[in-house]
Enzyme design. Structure first.
Site, PDB file in Angstrom:
ATOM      1  N   ASP A 242      39.692 -54.876 -55.541  1.00  0.00           N
ATOM      2  CA  ASP A 242      40.972 -55.364 -56.072  1.00  0.00           C
ATOM      3  C   ASP A 242      40.641 -56.256 -57.265  1.00  0.00           C
ATOM      4  O   ASP A 242      39.640 -56.033 -57.940  1.00  0.00           O
ATOM      5  CB  ASP A 242      41.768 -56.079 -54.978  1.00  0.00           C
ATOM      6  CG  ASP A 242      43.279 -55.981 -55.201  1.00  0.00           C
ATOM      7  OD1 ASP A 242      43.726 -56.288 -56.319  1.00  0.00           O
ATOM      8  OD2 ASP A 242      43.999 -55.604 -54.263  1.00  0.00           O
ATOM      9  N   HIS A 269      40.025 -54.581 -60.231  1.00  0.00           N
ATOM     10  CA  HIS A 269      41.300 -54.449 -60.928  1.00  0.00           C
ATOM     11  C   HIS A 269      41.455 -55.443 -62.062  1.00  0.00           C
ATOM     12  O   HIS A 269      42.568 -55.643 -62.551  1.00  0.00           O
ATOM     13  CB  HIS A 269      42.464 -54.592 -59.934  1.00  0.00           C
ATOM     14  CG  HIS A 269      42.540 -53.468 -58.951  1.00  0.00           C
ATOM     15  ND1 HIS A 269      43.536 -53.388 -57.992  1.00  0.00           N
ATOM     16  CD2 HIS A 269      41.757 -52.373 -58.767  1.00  0.00           C
ATOM     17  CE1 HIS A 269      43.349 -52.293 -57.253  1.00  0.00           C
ATOM     18  NE2 HIS A 269      42.277 -51.669 -57.716  1.00  0.00           N
TER      19      HIS A 269
END
Length: 866
Positions: A242, A269
């Site tokens: 993430d 991310h």
């Protein structure tokens, strides 16, 4: 598409945004306690107790111990001023029992619509000056099955996403209302959820941290500062499933003064701000960042349900490669989100931001009344640009920038090969011919070509026979009497041959230096039939030594008397005097004889059945003591050769010593047998064991060390075993598989430069002229540091008693004054010294081509009992 340009004169350059503290590289605090890994299985209670009892300004240190490298724990709570320090090679494993984290409702490890059913693994609430440091690892075990379930933490998270629900899984580290918290050089792996989440923190430093997660592990954010201030993340490497970093300004308040400096990001991310920005985010500096393979790059995300002001954010000197969305500033992160919390991004600057591969740039203001306010200086991103509601100065150039040399591979864990193997070319340097070809005298030596090795008959100059009447001229009842006569009457340099008839010869045998070499041999091929035997140990007082053994030396020549007097003058004989056979005669030979120190009467002696065993002599001490008891000391005697000789002892059976550590004093053991339990082949000379049996006894100790070499690193060879059998006595201790090939003898040390001591503030151990220690400081000399110890084993059969995972041992345990980790080669030796602050230029030796200290080649592991 609507584009609004703001004049450069109106759009001022973003202010210098950064942590308001002066942040320097952290310093590891001294240890208040050192916990060593064990086999108990759960370490929660002892780690937490150590933390609770630790004084502020100190660390609880977790250390590996040989192959025991893991600690297993449930949730832990840090206290103010206390650091959790994890040594290199040690791993703290988070429990995979959902019950350990449950908050009382039984929901941890399940899916629901709340997602708040688990405690965090390591928490710091309201602490000041706490931290987590070290070269070791914390492993959250997110990919392991939860105990008693068919899914892992990560699988639960992925299933929750599909079911539009929330997973109940633990975070790895969480800080609340803490100040001046430090992460330093620690590796964090496989978190079930967020790695480091913080709220209400004032002062946080992550320096040299490595965060490592598979790209498909959901919700595994790296570091998430929320409603906090004065944050520095520097010199770190982050790959996650993430956000690599996500700066959040949630309902608890503003996040400000954040520095993201000199970092490398990989899968993940992005370098994110949001999605919670309702509390505000300001004064952020991202400088000298590389992003390699992440989904998003420089990213600010929020929406009308949780938006707020993000201002004064500066991105500078950033390189991106294979990033899908190199720049992504969006205000409608959740498309269906509704509300009045409108995201506003102002004074956002991009300076020297380059993407080496094409990607998509997303710049999406909320509406015409809430545009993005941006500036660009020398920013180059090839690919598509989607721009809406933006006021900007400068522009993004659709081209590739210069990032050569900036991208680094993720630093994989430094794997210490605990069973280093030589290749064929390297192994050739440890052949019989290479090791023995040159010694202190510079003469070539080929012992296998000697008549001793072929079993050739000899004409005896003297005969030793305990069963006949001795004439004191050619026939003697004791070995020492024959040697004494030979030394006193010998002349020239012709070899002297002394034959021993089968029998039991009780007493010590001292062989001094002489101009001629001496051979002791028996015609009986069964070495068990001809035995030299005595009971002597390192703790034997000199008075008892003189009384017990003095009579056999009363008529000895001066050279032998001097050896006896040397020990008699000591308080006790010590290890260098605790031998049955003491040889200083270069060229000495022995064939078909057993040499036995039977000090420990609890030793099983299968050989005793033929000739009988003498009862231990009464000297007022326990003859089953644990003192060193040596069968033979080979003392500076070069070209010493042993054919079919049995050395029986327990602790320190063979002591092989050279008076000049860098001088090659050679010995050769062929078709022989050595028995012992602890350090039973030790010393600093060069010894070659060929086609011999090396037998470890296990009746006294849970562990055993075959060798304890102290070879100087300036010597080419230490102990070499070729075509040998490493066997054991079949005892439960031996068959536990925890015995070792070697621990490198750290002789003469008074302190260690390789670690710290628990509870000793200001501890240091530096290179000096002497070996000394007076708390808290000490020194160690170059000779001791250079005594690294070398053992190489080739083409041999290794019994089940030798540890398969880590056959080479550290010297002592971490946190002890004599501690030294196993040193496998010279490159590792120099690297450790540099980490200890000792420069190679200060030693007698200098770095050169890498040299093996501990290694194997072409060995066969045997798993069955002996």
């Amino acid at each position: 598409m609507k584009v609004m340009l703001l004049a450069a004169a109106v759009m001022a350059t973003a202010a210098q945004a950064q942590d308001s503290r002066t942040v320097l590289e952290p310093v590891v605090p001294p240890a208040c306690s050192i916990l060593v890994a064990n086999r108990d299985g759960s370490d929660t209670a002892r780690i937490q107790a150590a933390i609770d009892q630790c004084a502020p300004g100190h660390a609880v240190r977790l250390s590996a111990s040989n192959e025991l490298r893991s600690f297993r724990s449930g949730p832990l709570t840090l206290r103010s001023g206390v650091t959790l320090l994890i040594d290199a090679g040690a791993t703290l494993l988070a429990s995979t029992r959902a019950q350990d984290y449950d908050l009382g409702k039984g929901s941890c490890g399940t899916i629901d619509h709340a997602g708040k059913g688990c405690r965090v693994f390591i928490s710091a609430d309201g602490t000041t000056g706490s931290g987590i440091m070290g070269e070791g690892t914390i492993d959250g075990q997110g990919g392991h099955l939860i105990d008693g379930q068919s899914e892992s933490w990560w699988q639960i998270a992925r299933r929750a996403q599909k079911e539009n629900a929330s997973q109940n899984v633990p975070r790895l580290i969480q800080l609340r209302n803490a100040s001046n918290f430090t992460l330093y050089r620690i590796t964090l792996r496989n978190s079930p959820n967020f790695y480091v989440a913080m709220s209400g923190v004032d002062g946080f430093t992550a320096w040299g941290v490595k965060i490592d997660t598979p790209a498909d592990a959901r919700n595994t954010d790296g570091i998430d500062p929320g409603s906090s201030r004065n944050i520095t993340i520097a010199h770190s490497f982050i790959r996650t499933g993430d956000d690599n970093v996500a700066i959040k300004g949630g309902s608890a308040g503003l996040t400000e003064n954040v520095s993201i400096l000199h970092n490398h990001f990989y899968n993940g991310h992005g370098m994110s701000i949001g999605s919670e920005t309702v509390g505000g985010v300001r004064h952020v500096l991202v400088d000298d960042l590389t992003m390699d393979g992440s989904v998003s790059g420089l990213r600010i995300k929020s929406d009308a349900g949780r938006g707020g002001l993000v201002n004064d954010v500066r991105y500078r000197n950033v390189c991106l490669r294979k990033v899908r969305n190199p720049i992504e500033l969006i205000t409608r992160y959740e498309r269906r989100s509704e509300g009045s919390k409108i995201p506003s991004y102002r004074d956002i600057s991009f300076e020297h931001v380059y993407s080496t591969s094409a990607g998509r740039v997303l710049l999406q203001g909320f509406d015409a009344d809430h545009p993005l306010r941006l500036s660009f200086v020398d920013t180059l991103v090839p690919g598509e640009q989607l721009v809406e509601h933006v006021q900007q100065s400068g522009a993004i150039t659709n081209a590739a920038g210069a990032c050569e040399g900036r991208f680094l591979p993720f630093p994989e864990p430094e794997m210490v090969n605990t069973r280093p193997q030589l290749n064929a070319a390297q192994a050739a340097h440890y052949s019989y011919a290479e090791v023995l070809k040159a010694g202190a005298d510079g003469k070539p030596w080929d012992p296998l070509a000697d008549p001793l090795a072929s079993g050739a008959p000899f004409k005896a100059d003297y005969l030793v026979d305990a069963t006949v009447r001795a004439d004191g001229v050619t026939t003697f009842n004791s070995v020492q009497a024959a040697l004494d006569h030979a030394i006193a009457n010998g002349s020239g340099n012709a070899r002297v041959y002394i034959e021993l008839k089968p029998g039991l010869y009780h007493g010590l045998v001292y062989v001094p230096e002489a101009p001629f070499p001496i051979t002791l041999y028996s015609r009986e091929p069964d070495a068990r039939r001809t035995r030299i035997r005595a009971d002597i140990d390192a703790g034997l007082p000199a008075e008892i030594y003189a009384r017990r053994f003095g009579p056999q030396f009363t008529r000895s020549p001066a050279a032998v008397q001097a050896m006896f007097a040397q020990l008699k003058a000591l308080p006790n004989v010590q290890t260098p005097g605790a031998m049955v056979l003491w040889v200083k005669n270069s060229g000495f030979q022995m064939r078909n004889i057993t040499v036995e120190n039977y000090h420990s009467s609890d030793v099983a002696h299968p050989d005793c059945t033929d000739l009988g065993c003498l009862a231990p002599l009464a000297d007022g001490r326990d003859s089953r003591g644990q003192d060193q008891a040596v069968a033979m000391l080979l003392d500076g005697a070069d070209r010493a050769q042993f054919e079919n000789v049995r050395f029986i002892g327990f602790q320190d059976t063979l002591f092989l010593r050279t008076p000049v550590p860098t001088q090659a004093v050679r010995s050769f053991f062929h078709n022989s047998y050595v028995q012992g339990d602890v350090d039973y082949i030790f010393g600093n000379s060069t010894a070659y064991f060929y086609r011999s049996e090396i037998r470890s006894m296990g009746s006294r100790h849970a562990s055993s060390y075959v060798t304890a070499p102290s070879t100087s690193m300036r010597a080419r060879y230490g102990f070499v075993f070729n075509e040998c059998s490493f066997t054991n006595d079949g005892s439960p201790a031996a068959l536990s598989g925890t015995f070792r090939f070697a621990r490198q003898w750290f002789n003469g040390q008074r302190c260690t430069p390789y670690g710290t001591l628990a509870g000793v503030d200001g501890y240091s151990c530096t290179l000096g002229e002497t070996n000394r220690y007076q708390a808290p400081r000490g020194s160690i000399d170059a000779t001791v540091l250079e005594s690294v110890g070398q053992t190489v084993i080739l083409n041999s059969v290794i019994g089940a008693h030798i540890s398969k995972l880590q056959p080479w041992s550290d010297w002592n345990k971490p946190g002890a004054l004599p501690y030294r980790p196993a040193q496998y080669d010279s490159d590792g030796f120099w690297s450790r010294l540099r980490r200890a602050g000792i420069e190679p230029s200060r030693l007698n030796a200098t770095p050169g081509p890498n040299q093996a200290f501990l290694a194997e080649f072409n060995n066969t592991d045997k798993t069955e009992t002996p």
